[in-house]
Design an enzyme around this catalytic site. Structure first.
Site, PDB file in Angstrom:
ATOM      1  N   THR A 188      -8.988  36.321 -42.643  1.00 49.59           N
ATOM      2  CA  THR A 188      -8.845  34.824 -42.515  1.00 49.59           C
ATOM      3  C   THR A 188      -7.414  34.535 -42.289  1.00 49.59           C
ATOM      4  O   THR A 188      -6.555  35.455 -42.532  1.00 49.59           O
ATOM      5  CB  THR A 188      -9.141  34.193 -44.118  1.00 49.59           C
ATOM      6  OG1 THR A 188      -8.131  34.675 -45.017  1.00 49.59           O
ATOM      7  CG2 THR A 188     -10.426  34.660 -44.385  1.00 49.59           C
ATOM      8  N   GLU A 333     -15.170  33.754 -45.427  1.00 51.93           N
ATOM      9  CA  GLU A 333     -15.865  34.745 -46.499  1.00 51.93           C
ATOM     10  C   GLU A 333     -17.263  34.486 -46.514  1.00 51.93           C
ATOM     11  O   GLU A 333     -18.026  35.348 -47.212  1.00 51.93           O
ATOM     12  CB  GLU A 333     -15.244  34.233 -47.783  1.00 51.93           C
ATOM     13  CG  GLU A 333     -13.627  34.811 -47.932  1.00 51.93           C
ATOM     14  CD  GLU A 333     -12.727  33.750 -47.338  1.00 51.93           C
ATOM     15  OE1 GLU A 333     -13.247  32.992 -46.346  1.00 51.93           O
ATOM     16  OE2 GLU A 333     -11.495  33.754 -47.836  1.00 51.93           O
ATOM     17  N   LYS A 441      -2.016  15.157 -56.364  1.00 46.59           N
ATOM     18  CA  LYS A 441      -1.996  14.774 -57.935  1.00 46.59           C
ATOM     19  C   LYS A 441      -1.073  13.931 -57.908  1.00 46.59           C
ATOM     20  O   LYS A 441       0.008  14.031 -58.166  1.00 46.59           O
ATOM     21  CB  LYS A 441      -1.697  16.123 -58.655  1.00 46.59           C
ATOM     22  CG  LYS A 441      -2.984  16.853 -58.512  1.00 46.59           C
ATOM     23  CD  LYS A 441      -2.588  18.372 -59.280  1.00 46.59           C
ATOM     24  CE  LYS A 441      -3.642  19.512 -58.945  1.00 46.59           C
ATOM     25  NZ  LYS A 441      -3.234  20.390 -58.027  1.00 46.59           N
ATOM     26  N   TRP A 446      -6.563  12.574 -59.026  1.00 46.70           N
ATOM     27  CA  TRP A 446      -6.686  13.335 -57.867  1.00 46.70           C
ATOM     28  C   TRP A 446      -6.758  12.494 -56.633  1.00 46.70           C
ATOM     29  O   TRP A 446      -7.608  11.631 -56.720  1.00 46.70           O
ATOM     30  CB  TRP A 446      -7.699  14.376 -57.885  1.00 46.70           C
ATOM     31  CG  TRP A 446      -7.399  15.569 -58.667  1.00 46.70           C
ATOM     32  CD1 TRP A 446      -6.280  15.618 -59.556  1.00 46.70           C
ATOM     33  CD2 TRP A 446      -8.142  16.990 -58.753  1.00 46.70           C
ATOM     34  NE1 TRP A 446      -6.236  16.978 -60.067  1.00 46.70           N
ATOM     35  CE2 TRP A 446      -7.463  17.381 -59.641  1.00 46.70           C
ATOM     36  CE3 TRP A 446      -9.430  17.128 -58.218  1.00 46.70           C
ATOM     37  CZ2 TRP A 446      -7.874  18.996 -60.026  1.00 46.70           C
ATOM     38  CZ3 TRP A 446      -9.534  18.468 -58.552  1.00 46.70           C
ATOM     39  CH2 TRP A 446      -8.917  19.332 -59.215  1.00 46.70           C
TER      40      TRP A 446
HETATM   41  P1  ADP Z   1      -9.201  29.668 -42.162  1.00 48.73           P
HETATM   42  O1  ADP Z   1      -8.820  29.029 -43.591  1.00 48.73           O
HETATM   43  O2  ADP Z   1      -8.745  30.811 -41.896  1.00 48.73           O
HETATM   44  O3  ADP Z   1      -9.012  28.490 -40.910  1.00 48.73           O
HETATM   45  P2  ADP Z   1     -12.073  29.244 -42.275  1.00 48.73           P
HETATM   46  O4  ADP Z   1     -12.699  29.076 -40.915  1.00 48.73           O
HETATM   47  O5  ADP Z   1     -12.903  30.353 -43.180  1.00 48.73           O
HETATM   48  O6  ADP Z   1     -10.608  30.019 -41.954  1.00 48.73           O
HETATM   49  O7  ADP Z   1     -11.790  28.191 -43.206  1.00 48.73           O
HETATM   50  C1  ADP Z   1     -12.682  27.795 -43.997  1.00 48.73           C
HETATM   51  C2  ADP Z   1     -12.276  26.306 -44.935  1.00 48.73           C
HETATM   52  O8  ADP Z   1     -12.385  25.407 -43.836  1.00 48.73           O
HETATM   53  C3  ADP Z   1     -13.226  25.994 -45.914  1.00 48.73           C
HETATM   54  O9  ADP Z   1     -13.023  26.592 -47.161  1.00 48.73           O
HETATM   55  C4  ADP Z   1     -13.191  24.556 -45.923  1.00 48.73           C
HETATM   56  O10 ADP Z   1     -11.982  24.308 -46.778  1.00 48.73           O
HETATM   57  C5  ADP Z   1     -12.710  24.111 -44.471  1.00 48.73           C
HETATM   58  N1  ADP Z   1     -13.766  23.317 -43.964  1.00 48.73           N
HETATM   59  C6  ADP Z   1     -14.759  24.281 -43.150  1.00 48.73           C
HETATM   60  N2  ADP Z   1     -15.590  23.393 -42.721  1.00 48.73           N
HETATM   61  C7  ADP Z   1     -15.566  22.247 -43.192  1.00 48.73           C
HETATM   62  C8  ADP Z   1     -16.252  20.851 -43.117  1.00 48.73           C
HETATM   63  N3  ADP Z   1     -17.299  20.602 -42.333  1.00 48.73           N
HETATM   64  N4  ADP Z   1     -15.577  19.876 -43.968  1.00 48.73           N
HETATM   65  C9  ADP Z   1     -14.320  20.121 -44.585  1.00 48.73           C
HETATM   66  N5  ADP Z   1     -13.603  21.206 -44.607  1.00 48.73           N
HETATM   67  C10 ADP Z   1     -14.421  22.376 -44.001  1.00 48.73           C
END
Ligand code: ADP
Length: 543
Positions: A188, A333, A441, A446
């Protein structure tokens, strides 16, 4: 226990490609190549090359469990690497070329890459950190002899991929091993601390792919031509590198060419019916279509995920181009599928406005993912569409622990904390309100940065917007909106705030709007709020 009498076949990713080669031999894998030009190959011929590659890797001394890095755009060669490496029991490890050099050497060393397969364009990226990669034995350049660059400055052996394959036999005896064996590794981006590795197994990837094809998920069939724009190095290419060949659909890969014009031309020439990418790619395509008055005659629907899909994106795609937008949520993950937002029967009774509100949510999990929202003390929160809390997940394609970590990443009951904050409504639709670290916050309440950003980009002169919490004496934090204007436009602060006020209470509105030229993006193309917080951390200090 009375045992069932059915056959037991251990999952191995190579079975997907064997199936595609046998039953969809002439269905094409098409690549817009790094070297220039379109390359096409059928699944049968691709599988023959995968076997040649496995032989070549044996010859290099690659053994079960060895990790081989790949730093490459989507291509047939990159796909061959994934299948050959995984099929022989080694681990293919995608490296994101957009990471900082420090992160790249950390990841390569942490994962103990023996070799790295890379596109010619990424040679400088690796050359730059090579002296910090003591265990790396060699590089494999994913190209042919004609396109080999000068590698005289590289201190370790450099092989030409096509030369390696040339004289290898087209037979390979795939080994049998436990289906829980590791197949692939993806780190990640490490928004905090060092990047963390997610080690997928043959079993997790295949179960994920079996689900992903389903009608209420990616809905991919043998009739489709799937434009896979999401890079293989981003979150396991959303599982599409396995899910698309599994059903025998045509696989079309944009390679490095993700600008609006290239995406349009490829999608049209290859009659792509479905596609998947992050919102920033689609903004580029939509702007290109608008400017040139073009249409997308073949595209039926597109999956958008990785960050929240703004309402304006649904509207532009559907109103102007008759392409259905399906929002997906997931994370590295989770292999990465978490939820999909597909219609339910009750939508028929909703007004356009109500429907739009539901569509902007992230959707429901398919079978295989369980999900709950909890408060700080771990109490389960109601599904009322309002109460938000920590989003926890579990399932057979959800991580148990990070690569080489001593401790499990799960809580005592086996749930993984996604780091996202969400609510779930009475129909089970989950809505991400923020990443836990991005929540603003203000005075004990929030404010959802995602919500504010989504309304702000609905302003016709705003290209992209980020909302961040800035330290404030009285309120702890107050929102600041950082905006990149659309080219040639000059929106006023007041008009942007007024747009946001159409959907938000007064206390949620940003106290100020600042304009910047370029939005910092993470290695996976998402808004990177870290530099913005640094840049504007003092913005409200005198208030
Ligand atoms: P990185 O953090 O390395 O960019 P990821 O692609 O695994 O990798 O990121 C996952 C995160 O992206 C999720 O935990 C979420 O916060 C965000 N995310 C993914 N898809 C969406 C979506 N459709 N809407 C909002 N947030 C999203």
């Amino acid at each position: 226990m009375i045992q069932g009498n059915m056959q037991v076949e251990k999952f191995n990713l190579i079975s997907i490609m064997k199936h595609a080669a046998r039953w969809h031999p002439n269905v094409e894998v098409v690549t817009n190549t790094v070297e220039g030009g379109i390359h096409r190959i059928g699944y049968y011929a691709l599988y023959q090359r995968i076997k040649k590659l496995a032989n070549a890797l044996d010859r290099l001394g690659i053994k079960h469990g060895d990790v081989i890095g790949t730093m490459a755009w989507n291509s047939w060669r990159h796909l061959e690497c994934w299948y050959a490496i995984g099929g022989m029991g080694a681990v293919s490890h995608t490296l994101n070329p957009r990471l900082f050099p420090d992160q790249i050497d950390y990841i390569v060393n942490h994962a103990e890459n023996r070799f790295i397969c890379l596109d010619i364009t990424f040679l400088p990226v690796i050359a730059n950190v090579l002296d910090r990669l003591p265990k790396l034995e060699g590089l494999i350049l994913l190209t042919d002899r004609e396109h080999m660059p000068d590698t005289s400055h590289i201190s370790i052996p450099v092989l030409c991929y096509e030369d390696m394959l040339a004289d290898e036999p087209e037979d390979y005896d795939w080994p049998e091993f436990d289906e829980n064996a590791a197949s692939s590794l993806c780190y990640t981006s490490g928004t905090t601390g060092n990047p963390k590795g997610v080690l997928y197994s043959h079993r997790s990837n295949i179960i994920h792919a079996l689900t992903a094809g389903g009608a209420d998920v990616f809905n991919i069939t043998a009739q489709d031509s799937f434009l896979m724009i999401v890079p293989q190095f981003h979150a396991n290419s959303w599982g599409l590198s396995f899910g698309v060949p599994m059903v025998g659909a045509k696989l079309v890969m944009a390679g490095p060419h993700m600008d609006g014009k290239s995406v349009y031309e490829l999608a049209t020439a290859e009659k792509c019916t479905v596609s998947g990418a992050v919102p920033t790619v689609w903004t580029g395509l939509l702007d290109y279509l608008d400017a040139n008055q073009l249409k997308l005659p073949h595209l039926r629907e597109t999956f958008i995920g990785g960050s929240a899909v703004p309402r304006s994106m649904f509207e532009r795609f559907e109103r102007d181009y008759e392409v259905d937008v399906i929002q997906a949520w997931g994370m590295t993950e989770m292999s990465p599928l978490g939820t999909m937002n597909r219609p339910l029967p009750y939508w028929d009774d909703l007004s356009y406005e109500e429907r739009m509100q539901v569509r902007c949510k992230q959707g429901r999990p398919a079978f295989g993912v369980d999900m709950k929202i909890v408060d700080e003390d771990g109490n389960i929160l109601p599904h009322d569409g309002e109460t938000s809390g920590k989003l926890m997940v579990k399932g057979p394609w959800v991580i148990e622990r990070y690569y080489k970590a001593e401790q499990s990443a799960l809580d005592a009951e086996g749930w993984f904390d996604t780091g996202d904050v969400a609510n779930i409504d009475e129909h089970g639709n989950m809505q991400i309100t923020d990443r836990a670290k991005d929540v603003i916050k203000s005075g004990g309440e929030w404010i959802s940065s995602v919500d504010i950003e989504n309304t702000a980009v609905g302003h016709s002169e705003v290209q992209i917007a980020a909302c961040i919490g800035i330290a404030h004496k009285k309120w702890e934090e107050r929102p600041l909106l950082v905006v990149v204007k659309k080219e040639g436009m000059n929106p006023s602060k007041e008009s942007i705030i007024a747009k946001i006020a159409e959907e938000h209470a007064k206390w949620q509105l940003p106290d100020d709007v600042v304009f910047i030229e370029d939005m910092p993006l993470t290695a996976t193309g998402k808004i990177d709020k870290k530099p913005l917080r640094k840049m504007f951390g003092d913005h409200y200090k005198d208030l």
